[in-house]
Motif scaffolding. Structure first.
Motif, mmCIF file in Angstrom:
data_model
loop_
_atom_site.group_PDB
_atom_site.id
_atom_site.type_symbol
_atom_site.label_atom_id
_atom_site.label_comp_id
_atom_site.label_asym_id
_atom_site.label_seq_id
_atom_site.Cartn_x
_atom_site.Cartn_y
_atom_site.Cartn_z
ATOM 1 N N PRO A 176 46.504 38.145 24.930
ATOM 2 C CA PRO A 176 45.221 37.842 24.287
ATOM 3 C C PRO A 176 45.190 36.399 23.777
ATOM 4 C CG PRO A 176 46.044 39.972 23.542
ATOM 5 C CD PRO A 176 47.149 39.342 24.334
ATOM 6 N N GLY A 177 44.047 35.758 23.946
ATOM 7 C CA GLY A 177 43.892 34.379 23.493
ATOM 8 C C GLY A 177 44.148 33.347 24.564
ATOM 9 N N GLU A 178 44.695 33.779 25.703
ATOM 10 C CA GLU A 178 44.951 32.845 26.794
ATOM 11 C C GLU A 178 43.704 32.647 27.655
ATOM 12 O OE1 GLU A 178 49.183 32.446 28.524
ATOM 13 O OE2 GLU A 178 48.757 34.593 28.568
ATOM 14 N N PHE A 179 43.512 31.434 28.117
ATOM 15 C CA PHE A 179 42.511 31.119 29.132
ATOM 16 C C PHE A 179 43.293 30.653 30.359
ATOM 17 C CE2 PHE A 179 39.079 27.816 30.470
ATOM 18 C CZ PHE A 179 38.793 28.567 31.603
ATOM 19 N N ILE A 180 43.449 31.554 31.311
ATOM 20 C CA ILE A 180 44.283 31.297 32.481
ATOM 21 C C ILE A 180 43.418 30.918 33.672
ATOM 22 C CG2 ILE A 180 45.972 32.279 34.079
ATOM 23 C CD1 ILE A 180 46.842 34.172 31.862
ATOM 24 N N ALA A 181 43.700 29.788 34.267
ATOM 25 C CA ALA A 181 43.023 29.367 35.492
ATOM 26 C C ALA A 181 43.893 29.766 36.684
ATOM 27 C CB ALA A 181 42.801 27.860 35.484
ATOM 28 N N ILE A 182 43.324 30.575 37.569
ATOM 29 C CA ILE A 182 43.988 30.928 38.823
ATOM 30 C C ILE A 182 43.477 29.950 39.872
ATOM 31 C CG2 ILE A 182 44.406 32.723 40.532
ATOM 32 C CD1 ILE A 182 45.457 33.495 37.819
ATOM 33 N N VAL A 183 44.341 29.104 40.371
ATOM 34 C CA VAL A 183 43.920 28.058 41.298
ATOM 35 C C VAL A 183 44.633 28.222 42.640
ATOM 36 C CG1 VAL A 183 43.385 26.429 39.450
ATOM 37 C CG2 VAL A 183 45.681 26.451 40.439
ATOM 38 N N GLY A 184 44.003 27.667 43.658
ATOM 39 C CA GLY A 184 44.578 27.737 44.986
ATOM 40 C C GLY A 184 43.523 27.442 46.028
ATOM 41 N N ALA A 185 43.959 27.159 47.225
ATOM 42 C CA ALA A 185 43.034 26.865 48.317
ATOM 43 C C ALA A 185 42.271 28.127 48.714
ATOM 44 C CB ALA A 185 43.810 26.303 49.513
ATOM 45 N N SER A 186 41.212 27.943 49.479
ATOM 46 C CA SER A 186 40.460 29.079 49.992
ATOM 47 C C SER A 186 41.386 29.973 50.815
ATOM 48 C CB SER A 186 39.310 28.572 50.866
ATOM 49 O OG SER A 186 38.579 29.650 51.392
ATOM 50 N N GLY A 187 41.325 31.283 50.551
ATOM 51 C CA GLY A 187 42.176 32.218 51.261
ATOM 52 C C GLY A 187 43.541 32.446 50.650
ATOM 53 N N SER A 188 43.779 31.836 49.475
ATOM 54 C CA SER A 188 45.096 31.986 48.834
ATOM 55 C C SER A 188 45.260 33.324 48.130
ATOM 56 C CB SER A 188 45.328 30.847 47.842
ATOM 57 O OG SER A 188 44.336 30.849 46.826
ATOM 58 N N GLY A 189 44.142 34.035 47.883
ATOM 59 C CA GLY A 189 44.218 35.354 47.236
ATOM 60 C C GLY A 189 43.639 35.397 45.835
ATOM 61 N N LYS A 190 42.934 34.350 45.403
ATOM 62 C CA LYS A 190 42.428 34.294 44.026
ATOM 63 C C LYS A 190 41.443 35.429 43.724
ATOM 64 C CE LYS A 190 40.569 30.201 44.291
ATOM 65 N NZ LYS A 190 40.776 29.972 45.757
ATOM 66 N N THR A 191 40.436 35.578 44.567
ATOM 67 C CA THR A 191 39.425 36.614 44.320
ATOM 68 C C THR A 191 40.024 38.007 44.447
ATOM 69 O OG1 THR A 191 37.569 35.216 45.013
ATOM 70 C CG2 THR A 191 37.248 37.597 45.154
ATOM 71 N N THR A 192 40.900 38.195 45.426
ATOM 72 C CA THR A 192 41.545 39.508 45.583
ATOM 73 C C THR A 192 42.371 39.853 44.354
ATOM 74 O OG1 THR A 192 41.647 39.218 47.987
ATOM 75 C CG2 THR A 192 43.091 40.880 47.023
ATOM 76 N N LEU A 193 43.047 38.866 43.779
ATOM 77 C CA LEU A 193 43.821 39.112 42.561
ATOM 78 C C LEU A 193 42.910 39.578 41.436
ATOM 79 C CD1 LEU A 193 46.266 39.063 40.731
ATOM 80 C CD2 LEU A 193 46.002 36.585 40.497
ATOM 81 N N LEU A 194 41.786 38.884 41.226
ATOM 82 C CA LEU A 194 40.860 39.301 40.169
ATOM 83 C C LEU A 194 40.337 40.707 40.424
ATOM 84 C CD1 LEU A 194 38.598 36.276 39.158
ATOM 85 C CD2 LEU A 194 40.626 37.168 38.025
ATOM 86 N N ARG A 195 40.024 41.016 41.655
ATOM 87 C CA ARG A 195 39.493 42.343 41.984
ATOM 88 C C ARG A 195 40.558 43.421 41.772
ATOM 89 N NH1 ARG A 195 34.733 42.896 44.377
ATOM 90 N NH2 ARG A 195 35.393 44.799 45.466
ATOM 91 N N CYS A 196 41.808 43.095 41.998
ATOM 92 C CA CYS A 196 42.883 44.056 41.707
ATOM 93 C C CYS A 196 43.057 44.235 40.204
ATOM 94 C CB CYS A 196 44.194 43.589 42.339
ATOM 95 S SG CYS A 196 44.295 43.825 44.127
ATOM 96 N N LEU A 197 42.968 43.140 39.461
ATOM 97 C CA LEU A 197 43.147 43.226 38.007
ATOM 98 C C LEU A 197 42.036 44.032 37.351
ATOM 99 C CD1 LEU A 197 44.311 39.590 37.083
ATOM 100 C CD2 LEU A 197 45.717 41.647 37.395
#
Length: 240
Positions: free
Chosen positions: A25-46
């Motif tokens: 709690p309290g963290e602002f985490i930026a998930i970064v990476g190129a297109s296709g690296s898995g960023k959106t899939t990670l959020l959808r899993c979380l």
């Protein structure tokens, strides 16, 4: 939140490959990476919008994946997703948009008559003030800028007392001034309200300036996990 060995993929096409990390709690985490690296899939899993192939998911001391449908529904109520499209009703005012997100916390009789109390109106204004939009409370959503709409969506999430906010590229298409304000709000709200905010994005410079932590993905793996700061050339090469 604790994620251990998260794997997600399809036959002959793995997307996330054994991701493990802890977020507080309290963290602002930026998930970064190129297109296709898995960023959106990670959020959808979380946010359990995607089923996990393998892994362990601890939230609030409970193993989320071992719970039944009711247990998962209860934990989902503590989360909210923000996206480029806010889903706000264009004809409602900013204050109405925030207030309607409060219905689940109101007494049953108020839900039946569809009438909120003066206290709830004041409370909703408090949350608009947290995102710097108190003066826009009576403006219709359709009159607000893209950045203002995102900040109304953030106020809606906060008034619902969510513990985890997942944002998937919520600043896409915004003008630079709006981008800066939304990112500042994300950082300040996470710290002040003790909310875990995880944002998937491609703009490394914004992650460096506003996030408290940067997690870099490449080909479905975590290749970088550092406190937010100016990244070195080598670190950027790992991600991009």
């Amino acid at each position: 939140m604790i994620v251990r060995h998260l794997e997600k993929g399809y036959p002959e096409h793995p997307v996330l490959k054994g991701l493990s990390f802890q977020a507080d709690p309290g963290e602002f985490i930026a998930i970064v990476g190129a297109s296709g690296s898995g960023k959106t899939t990670l959020l959808r899993c979380l946010t359990l919008q995607e089923a996990w192939n393998k892994g362990e998911y601890i939230f609030d001391g409970h193993n989320v994946l071992e719970g039944g449908p009711l247990a998962k529904w209860k934990v989902r109520r503590q989360w909210v997703s923000l996206q480029e499209s806010t889903g706000l009703s264009p004809k409602k005012t900013a204050i109405e948009s925030v207030l309607e997100a409060r219905w689940s916390h109101m007494p049953l009789w108020r839900k039946i008559i569809r009438k909120s109390s003066m206290d709830e109106h004041v409370y909703s204004n408090d949350f608009l003030e947290k995102v710097g939009l108190l003066d826009k409370g009576h403006e219709k959503v359709e009159k607000l800028s893209g950045g203002e709409k995102q900040r109304v969506a953030l106020a809606r999430a906060l008034i619902q007392e969510k513990k985890f906010i997942a944002a998937d590229d919520p600043i896409k298409g915004l003008d630079p001034a709006s981008v800066n304000r939304v990112m500042e709000d994300f950082r300040n709200v996470a710290k002040r309200e003790k909310v875990l905010l995880v944002c998937a994005m491609q703009q490394l410079d914004l992650a460096e300036r506003f996030a408290t932590r940067i997690i870099g993905l490449s080909d479905g793996r975590i290749v970088l996990d550092v406190p937010a700061r100016k990244l070195t050339t080598r670190e950027k090469d790992l991600i991009l």
